[in-house]
Design an enzyme around this catalytic site. Structure first.
Site, PDB file in Angstrom:
ATOM      1  CB  THR A 139       0.440   5.368 -12.297  1.00 31.88           C
ATOM      2  OG1 THR A 139       0.350   6.816 -12.864  1.00 31.88           O
ATOM      3  CG2 THR A 139       1.733   4.419 -12.864  1.00 31.88           C
ATOM      4  CE1 TYR A 175       4.715   7.168  -9.113  1.00 36.68           C
ATOM      5  CE2 TYR A 175       3.648   7.844 -11.109  1.00 36.68           C
ATOM      6  CZ  TYR A 175       3.467   7.439  -9.837  1.00 36.68           C
ATOM      7  OH  TYR A 175       2.460   7.090  -9.065  1.00 36.68           O
TER       8      TYR A 175
END
Length: 344
Positions: free
Chosen positions: A126, A166
């Protein structure tokens, strides 16, 4: 050929699996079926034939190694399973760590201990590993935010700066992938993805914003805009992402051990308000919007520099933002009964 996909019933996994199944390959899928829409996606894949499915959790390392041991000559492992939302990671950081950091470690260990040294391992990372980008100047032009002086976007040379649980858990997996290539000789490829959207995406408010706004609009829901709606992301249609995954393993001699930004790039950017405008044009009516405060860590702009992928393995997006949004909208219109069952 045989391909293993973790998260096979998710958004990206189901699209990748469909492409491989239609090409006549054997797909070995792993999923815990925990997300909305997973059972629907899995049912569609079964209809194509050629799927071997193993229901289970990537946090169980012994189970993962057992599944992988049955397919030692698999051409590739696509590791797509994990916890996907920043907000969820802040509510339950331990679960987020187990899914993303430990789950990724378990995948790597399953490959290593089964001596699958000829198997490519592609990881869905990501852009959140780059952090808040607070040192980059952002300006407002034409009703949207842009980098003041970064026309090609953020490149892979950018220092890592994990933000949120995250970001930490995905960044941990990102770096384990890189190191298992260096230390153990695994053929890993790390793709740092920007905003992906498209078919089979049952987006929620906290993740998958392009799909979620589309679904909410079709269901007549009030749409929450956090911040002022001028924040911009580069967006990539799912078919282009699948192309990137397959190109990366087709050129594994060049990509092994590498890290690549994969997104729409500077030519495919979209703000929240611009997406609202596109949906209003499609539907022929105004949407009901509610504005709320900025969420912690929400970048005003993120656009990734995708030139390294093009130079290394010849990949660039083919589907424009306008074309992609129309494809998503048409798919979503055909799924209204499913959306009503899942979201109403």
């Amino acid at each position: 050929m045989t391909y293993l996909i973790t998260g096979v019933a998710g958004f990206i996994g189901s699209n990748l699996a469909e492409r491989l199944l239609r090409a006549g390959h054997l797909v070995v899928g792993v999923d815990n079926l925990g997300r909305k829409g997973a059972h629907d996606n899995l049912a569609r894949l079964y209809q194509l034939g050629g799927l071997e499915f193993h229901e289970g959790d990537i946090r169980n390392g012994e189970w993962m190694a057992g599944v992988f041991s049955k397919y030692p000559s698999a051409r590739a492992v696509f590791h797509l399973a994990g916890q996907v939302a920043v907000t969820t990671s802040m509510v339950d950081p331990r679960d987020d760590f187990g899914s993303n950091a430990m789950g990724t470690f378990n995948v790597l260990e399953a490959v290593r201990t089964n001596e699958m040294l000829d198997t490519a391992v592609v990881y869905s990372s990501t852009n959140k590993v780059y952090g808040g980008l607070t040192d980059l100047e952002v300006v407002e032009r034409g009703g949207r935010y842009e980098f003041a002086d970064l026309p090609s976007g953020v490149s892979e040379t950018r220092s890592l700066d994990f933000h949120s649980p995250y970001g930490c858990s995905k960044g941990c997996g990102d770096q384990y992938m890189r190191d298992y290539a260096r230390v153990f000789g695994l053929k890993t490829v790390c793709l740092r993805q920007s905003c992906i959207y498209g078919y089979n995406q049952f987006g929620i408010e906290d993740q998958g914003w392009v799909a979620w706004l589309t679904i909410a609009a079709l269901l007549g829901k009030e749409i929450s805009i956090y911040g002022d709606g001028r924040q911009v992301r580069d967006v990539l249609f799912i078919d282009d992402l699948v192309d990137a995954y397959l190109a990366a393993i087709d050129h594994i001699d060049k990509t092994a051990g590498g890290i690549f930004n994969i997104g729409g790039g500077p030519e495919n950017t979209l703000s929240l308000l611009e997406l609202v405008g596109l949906l209003e044009d499609q539907m022929g009516k105004k949407l009901c919007l509610k504005f709320a405060g900025w969420r912690p860590g929400d970048q005003r702009v993120f656009v990734c520099d995708i030139r390294k992928a093009e130079h290394t393995f010849g990949w660039r997006p083919k589907i424009t933002t306008g074309e992609g949004i129309e494809k998503l909208y048409n798919w979503a219109c055909a799924q209204l009964d499913v959306f009503r069952r899942l979201f109403v």
